[in-house]
Design a protein around this motif. Structure first.
Motif: not given
Length: 356
Positions: A144-155
């Motif tokens: 994940l890029p630094e500014n992308v959250s784990l929730e956004e990663g799941a999305m």
């Protein structure tokens, strides 16, 4: 590590029967040289998960024995296999849930999503990822890029469906897009089409709340329709007025007789209708008139090679999936049951997310 230096027991949400989920131990496979062990941090609920819970089946996939549920996920690397060079413990990653064989014709020609031997999280008999930890091939874990959250990663998983659809339909800056259905997949398709450059997007649904969400996410116009197939001709006129131009591509994200019939009639001569949703297996459709106007019908199944692009869209801010996450739950027996009940009810729930 647990107390006394022993590895804590890995727990997972098991589908054990119709409407029955139980948190039970889940023994992980041995870590292969090209695998990583990931601590799950964010897992979303998909419509297919709800189908399995309600009916123990989804389309032709039937649950015959207890199965760990969940496939939209992101987490933190805990351990890497001996040959893994590009990931290290502590890295935050989004997981692509399908492991293809890389030997069949589909895989060899790069269309690995069509692999007949695909092993896909929570598609029977393969276990899913709503667990404390999972083991997965390192090449299907994307940092994940630094500014992308784990929730956004799941999305990235649902978003990948919209991205793959836009690629299949060749959406670009000259494509006026109609989206049938404003559920989670209709909404990610809207976001993807905009990121691909579509100048005008109209979205259609039967539900006022979902249409209002679509408007806030950037739909140019919304059209409320009925469930009555007799209304198709009149609604096609409404859609034409809302678009103010020809519909180049229609994405049917519901997959019913009525939505496909509307899409085929609303799309301009020479345009495309892309069937994304899987509502009805058999349909009665006005294909002859669509064929006479050279309207192409294309299908999609899941996605391929979409995670890097999804992560770039999220990193750059071209797509914001955060408003889609409407409900959050922890990982206890009660919360797992409540989360699935919330997702199944629909209402104002779009994406229900577990935080582990």
């Amino acid at each position: 590590m647990g107390k006394g230096g022993t590895m804590e027991e890995n727990m997972a949400a098991w589908l054990v029967g119709i409407n029955t989920l139980k948190i039970q131990p889940f023994k992980l496979p041995d870590l292969g040289p090209h695998d990583v062990r990931i601590r799950m941090k964010a897992v979303g609920i998909c419509g297919s998960d709800v189908h399995y819970l309600k009916a123990m089946r989804c389309a032709d996939f039937i649950v015959k024995e207890p199965m760990v549920i969940g496939h939209e996920c992101a987490g933190i690397i805990e351990e890497v296999g001996a040959e893994v060079k590009h990931l290290a413990p502590g890295d935050r990653v989004a997981l692509e849930p399908g492991i293809s064989c890389w030997r069949c014709e589909s895989c060899k020609e790069g269309r690995y999503n069509l692999c007949p031997d695909m092993k896909f999280f929570a598609t029977p008999p393969v276990h899913g990822s709503l667990a404390n930890q999972v083991v997965h091939p390192a090449d299907l874990c994307f940092k994940l890029p630094e500014n992308v959250s784990l929730e956004e990663g799941a999305m990235c998983e649902p978003l990948s469906v919209g991205v793959h659809a836009c690629r299949r339909a060749n959406v670009g800056p000259e494509t006026n897009v109609l989206v049938m259905g404003a559920g989670p997949i209709g909404l990610v398709t809207l976001l993807a089409a905009r990121a691909f450059g579509a100048p005008r997007i109209v979205i259609v649904d039967v539900d006022d709340h979902r249409l209002s969400v679509a408007k806030t996410l950037g739909a140019d116009e919304i059209v409320k329709v009925s469930t009555n197939i007799q209304d198709v001709a009149e609604e096609v006129v409404q859609i034409g007025k809302a678009m103010g131009a020809g519909v180049d591509v229609t994405f049917d994200c519901a997959g019913f007789d009525k939505t496909m019939s509307t899409g085929l009639r609303a799309t301009r001569p020479g345009g495309k209708v892309c069937l994304v949703g899987m509502g009805h297996d058999a349909m009665t459709l006005p294909l002859t008139s669509a064929s006479a106007r050279e309207v192409d019908v294309i299908g999609i199944f899941r996605y391929k090679n979409t995670w890097p692009l999804c992560l770039e869209f999220l990193r750059s801010g071209k797509i914001d999936v955060k408003p889609l996450i409407t409900h959050r739950f922890g990982f206890s027996q009660k919360e797992v049951e409540d989360a699935f009940a919330t997702s199944a009810r629909g209402g104002n729930a779009i994406k229900v997310m577990f935080n582990l």
